[in-house]
Design a protein around this motif. Structure first.
Motif, short mmCIF file in Angstrom:
data_model
loop_
_atom_site.label_atom_id
_atom_site.label_comp_id
_atom_site.label_asym_id
_atom_site.label_seq_id
_atom_site.Cartn_x
_atom_site.Cartn_y
_atom_site.Cartn_z
N VAL A 220 29.42 -59.72 -15.28
CA VAL A 220 30.39 -60.24 -15.09
C VAL A 220 30.46 -61.55 -15.79
O VAL A 220 29.91 -62.07 -15.89
CB VAL A 220 30.26 -60.97 -13.02
N GLU A 221 31.91 -61.36 -16.29
CA GLU A 221 32.09 -62.80 -16.99
C GLU A 221 33.53 -63.35 -16.14
O GLU A 221 34.25 -62.23 -15.70
CB GLU A 221 33.42 -62.22 -18.34
N LEU B 121 36.18 -73.12 -17.14
CA LEU B 121 34.95 -72.82 -17.06
C LEU B 121 34.87 -71.52 -17.09
O LEU B 121 35.11 -70.74 -15.88
CB LEU B 121 34.03 -73.54 -16.40
N LEU B 122 34.09 -71.06 -18.40
CA LEU B 122 33.49 -69.55 -17.84
C LEU B 122 32.37 -69.15 -18.03
O LEU B 122 31.63 -69.85 -18.87
CB LEU B 122 34.35 -68.46 -19.24
N LEU B 123 31.66 -68.54 -16.60
CA LEU B 123 29.86 -68.26 -17.37
C LEU B 123 30.02 -66.68 -17.22
O LEU B 123 31.14 -65.67 -16.93
CB LEU B 123 29.52 -68.30 -15.70
N THR B 124 29.14 -66.04 -17.32
CA THR B 124 28.13 -64.43 -17.97
C THR B 124 27.10 -65.13 -17.03
O THR B 124 26.56 -65.49 -16.69
CB THR B 124 28.19 -63.59 -19.15
N PHE B 125 26.82 -64.11 -15.95
CA PHE B 125 25.77 -63.21 -15.35
C PHE B 125 25.79 -61.57 -14.65
O PHE B 125 26.66 -61.11 -15.04
CB PHE B 125 26.31 -64.03 -13.66
N LEU C 294 34.74 -56.86 -16.10
CA LEU C 294 33.14 -56.63 -15.72
C LEU C 294 32.47 -55.81 -16.16
O LEU C 294 33.57 -53.96 -16.48
CB LEU C 294 33.30 -56.18 -14.13
N ARG C 295 31.52 -55.22 -16.28
CA ARG C 295 30.59 -53.42 -17.30
C ARG C 295 29.91 -53.71 -16.40
O ARG C 295 28.87 -54.57 -16.15
CB ARG C 295 30.62 -54.33 -18.72
N ARG C 296 29.12 -52.44 -16.34
CA ARG C 296 27.85 -51.81 -15.92
C ARG C 296 26.74 -51.75 -17.05
O ARG C 296 27.24 -51.75 -18.70
CB ARG C 296 27.90 -50.52 -15.29
N ASP C 297 25.73 -52.35 -16.65
CA ASP C 297 25.03 -53.05 -17.72
C ASP C 297 24.38 -51.19 -18.08
O ASP C 297 24.27 -50.27 -17.63
CB ASP C 297 23.51 -53.13 -16.83
N GLY C 298 24.02 -51.66 -19.20
CA GLY C 298 23.95 -50.24 -20.21
C GLY C 298 25.33 -49.42 -20.15
O GLY C 298 24.55 -47.99 -21.04
N GLU C 299 26.14 -49.68 -20.20
CA GLU C 299 27.61 -48.99 -20.91
C GLU C 299 27.57 -48.63 -22.47
O GLU C 299 27.74 -50.10 -22.65
CB GLU C 299 28.53 -49.96 -19.98
N THR C 300 27.91 -47.83 -22.35
CA THR C 300 27.54 -47.77 -24.39
C THR C 300 28.47 -48.22 -24.60
O THR C 300 29.07 -47.87 -26.00
CB THR C 300 26.22 -46.38 -24.63
N ASN C 301 29.73 -47.59 -24.18
CA ASN C 301 31.37 -47.36 -24.37
C ASN C 301 32.42 -48.92 -23.97
O ASN C 301 32.73 -48.20 -22.60
CB ASN C 301 31.61 -46.03 -24.31
#
Length: 216
Positions: free
Chosen positions: A8-9, A109-113, A140-147
């Motif tokens: 998440v950003e 402020l921008l956060l990534t977690f 938003l990106r699922r972990d492990g998403e390659t594309n």
């Protein structure tokens, strides 16, 4: 929904008494490489933070609560201390989601977690909005998403006409850009509605789209 987690950003426009965001606005510079630590022998809830600013050194050094610790070709490194409470990062981490990256520009402020599921994201965004007001999901990106260009078909009919108008106007005016092309007050004025009504419609639209994207 997979169990791999979600990257998440998000951005917070008015992060309260945050020296990192304040410096980026006062010095007109980008603040990166934010690091935090809590002294082991500290019983008063103090946190030590460092950050790198790529310019505006004079404005940064004029602050009495920030000290320069290193200066090099990539910018200067600064350090300050603050109370553990009343911080955007600490608020996110109360939900057991360590903040992976922090940066700031023009007071934003921008956060990534990483969060385990959409319910955790919704809870974090809701809490941040309660405390700081204007919060926007950037990515938003699922972990492990390659594309990373993978697309999801969104059913526009899930949005009301008003929600779609609010979302489209916000996009056209650059509300979601970094830095922002327009703030909430400016978009609300263009729509001839109050800021609170704009926030309500936008939050409802984002929630519907969030559910669609993450459940796809």
């Amino acid at each position: 929904m997979t169990d791999s987690g979600i990257r998440v950003e998000l951005s917070v426009d008015s992060p309260g008494a945050c020296p990192v965001a304040d410096v980026s606005e006062e010095a007109g510079t980008t603040v990166t490489d934010v690091a935090r630590s809590a002294p082991l022998d500290d019983d008063e809830g103090q946190v030590v933070e460092e950050f790198t600013a790529d310019g505006g050194a004079r404005a940064v050094e004029s602050r009495g609560d920030v000290d320069e610790v290193f200066s090099g070709g990539d910018g200067a490194r600064y350090r300050f201390e603050r109370q553990r409470e009343g911080c955007v990062c600490e608020t996110v981490e109360e939900f057991a989601c360590p903040v992976a990256d922090v940066r700031a520009e023009s007071g934003q402020l921008l956060l990534t977690f990483h969060a385990p599921d959409v319910d955790r994201i919704r809870a974090i965004v809701t809490r941040l909005k309660e405390l700081y007001g204007d919060v926007s999901l950037r990515s938003l990106r699922r972990d492990g998403e390659t594309n990373p260009s993978d697309s999801v078909l969104v059913d526009r009919s899930r949005l009301t006409d008003r929600q779609r108008e609010v979302l489209e106007t916000a996009i056209e005016m650059g509300y979601f850009q970094y830095p922002k092309g327009a703030n909430a007050s400016e978009v609300a004025e263009a729509l001839d509605i109050s800021v609170s009504t704009f926030a309500e419609h936008l939050a409802a639209a984002q929630t519907k789209l969030l559910d669609t994207i993450l459940d796809a």
